[in-house]
Design a protein around this motif. Structure first.
Motif, PDB file in Angstrom:
ATOM      1  N   ALA A   2       0.823  -1.216   0.000  1.00 63.29           N
ATOM      2  CA  ALA A   2       0.000   0.000   0.000  1.00 63.29           C
ATOM      3  C   ALA A   2       0.851   1.257   0.000  1.00 63.29           C
ATOM      4  CB  ALA A   2      -0.927  -0.001   1.214  1.00 63.29           C
TER       5      ALA A   2
ATOM      6  N   ARG B 163      -3.958  -2.358   1.630  1.00 63.19           N
ATOM      7  CA  ARG B 163      -3.987  -1.452   2.786  1.00 63.19           C
ATOM      8  C   ARG B 163      -4.671  -2.137   3.968  1.00 63.19           C
ATOM      9  NH1 ARG B 163      -2.792   3.649   3.348  1.00 63.19           N
ATOM     10  NH2 ARG B 163      -2.578   3.930   1.090  1.00 63.19           N
TER      11      ARG B 163
ATOM     12  N   GLU C 116      -3.712  -0.530  -3.396  1.00 62.59           N
ATOM     13  CA  GLU C 116      -4.659  -0.154  -2.345  1.00 62.59           C
ATOM     14  C   GLU C 116      -5.324  -1.358  -1.699  1.00 62.59           C
ATOM     15  OE1 GLU C 116      -5.033   2.779  -1.014  1.00 62.59           O
ATOM     16  OE2 GLU C 116      -3.565   3.637  -2.393  1.00 62.59           O
TER      17      GLU C 116
END
Length: 296
Positions: free
Chosen positions: A199, A213, A210
């Protein structure tokens, strides 16, 4: 009654996971801290948490692959702390596991640059200053169980980076003066956010992923417990800090294969003449003598 000395410590990758666990353990011992991490938001949260534990803490957002930012980190550390007794060269990343032939070159470069190249540069920047300050100090570089052997497949560049750490530190430890120690921290699986490191992958390596994350490794000892164990062993002066007993199997597995290979080595009339340790060590001692005892 004399007061206990206050340790002054710098930790890269210090806002999460093992780095933050180490910071908390040092805070419990009254240390003054500088923590660095690429995640500026996590740095702010970690500083607040450590200050709530009573530790004087300074946070520095830092991309360890940026040489200039590492120099700024060192400058800030000496400005804030006066000197550095402990440097934890801890920042590291790992992408999703896959066979090596499926790795992108960008991902491989990212892992090697963060885990090995940046660790090498940080070791030089902080090591030179810690040698120059002449007081007892210690550098701790985070390797892995991957430093000792092959715990699992599908992490080729990660394993390569961590084995590089062990080899580098084996050399540097023998070159440092007596007042600077060097430890290699070699954890097995620990509950950390290492799986979420993509991330924060920099743009030049393809940018953030992403979907990673917040990803966590959710088995093994928790990072705070491991951090406390690591600090205990660092304070004891251990050069090698191994967490999990099964790592002995990784070490033995490789040693057995290499010993079998040596038994089939080429024959020589005088094999000792090719052992390069003695002539190189003599050359190193001659350099130190020529430099007035300082070869840093």
């Amino acid at each position: 009654m004399p007061t206990k000395p206050v340790h002054r410590a710098v930790i890269t990758g210090g806002a999460k996971g093992i780095g933050l666990g180490i910071a908390k353990a040092l805070a419990d011992r009254g240390a003054a801290l500088v923590i660095a991490d690429i995640d500026a938001e996590a740095v702010a949260c970690a500083v607040a948490e450590l200050e709530s534990l009573g530790a004087r803490t300074h946070g520095v957002p830092c991309d360890v692959t940026d040489d200039d930012q590492l120099v700024v980190l060192a400058d800030r550390a000496w400005d804030e702390l006066g000197q550095v007794d402990l440097f934890f060269d801890n920042a590291g990343v790992m992408p999703a596991l896959k066979p090596f032939l499926e790795w992108s070159l960008a991902d491989a470069d990212w892992v090697i640059d963060v885990n090995l190249r940046a660790a090498m540069h940080a070791l030089q920047i902080f090591g030179r200053r810690m040698v120059a300050q002449t007081s007892p100090s210690r550098i701790v570089v985070t390797g892995s169980e991957h430093s000792t052997g092959t715990p699992h497949i599908m992490g080729g560049p990660y394993t390569a980076s961590k084995q590089g750490i062990l080899g580098l530190c084996d050399v540097v430890r023998r070159e440092l003066p007596d007042h600077v120690g060097l430890s290699v921290l070699m954890p097995g699986v620990v509950q950390t956010s290492l799986a979420g490191s993509p991330a924060h992958r920099q743009k030049r390596y393809g940018g953030p992923l992403e979907e990673s994350r917040g990803a966590m490794i959710n088995f093994g000892p928790d990072a705070d417990s491991f951090g406390a164990y690591a600090v205990e062993r660092v304070m004891a002066g251990d050069d090698f800090i191994v967490s999990h007993p099964h790592i002995a199997k990784l070490i033995a597995e490789r040693a057995e294969l290499l010993e079998a290979a040596v038994s089939r080595a080429m024959p020589f009339d005088n094999p000792d003449q090719y052992d390069m340790r003695r002539p190189v060590e003599r050359m190193f001692e001659q350099r130190k003598t020529a430099n007035g005892g300082d070869d840093t």
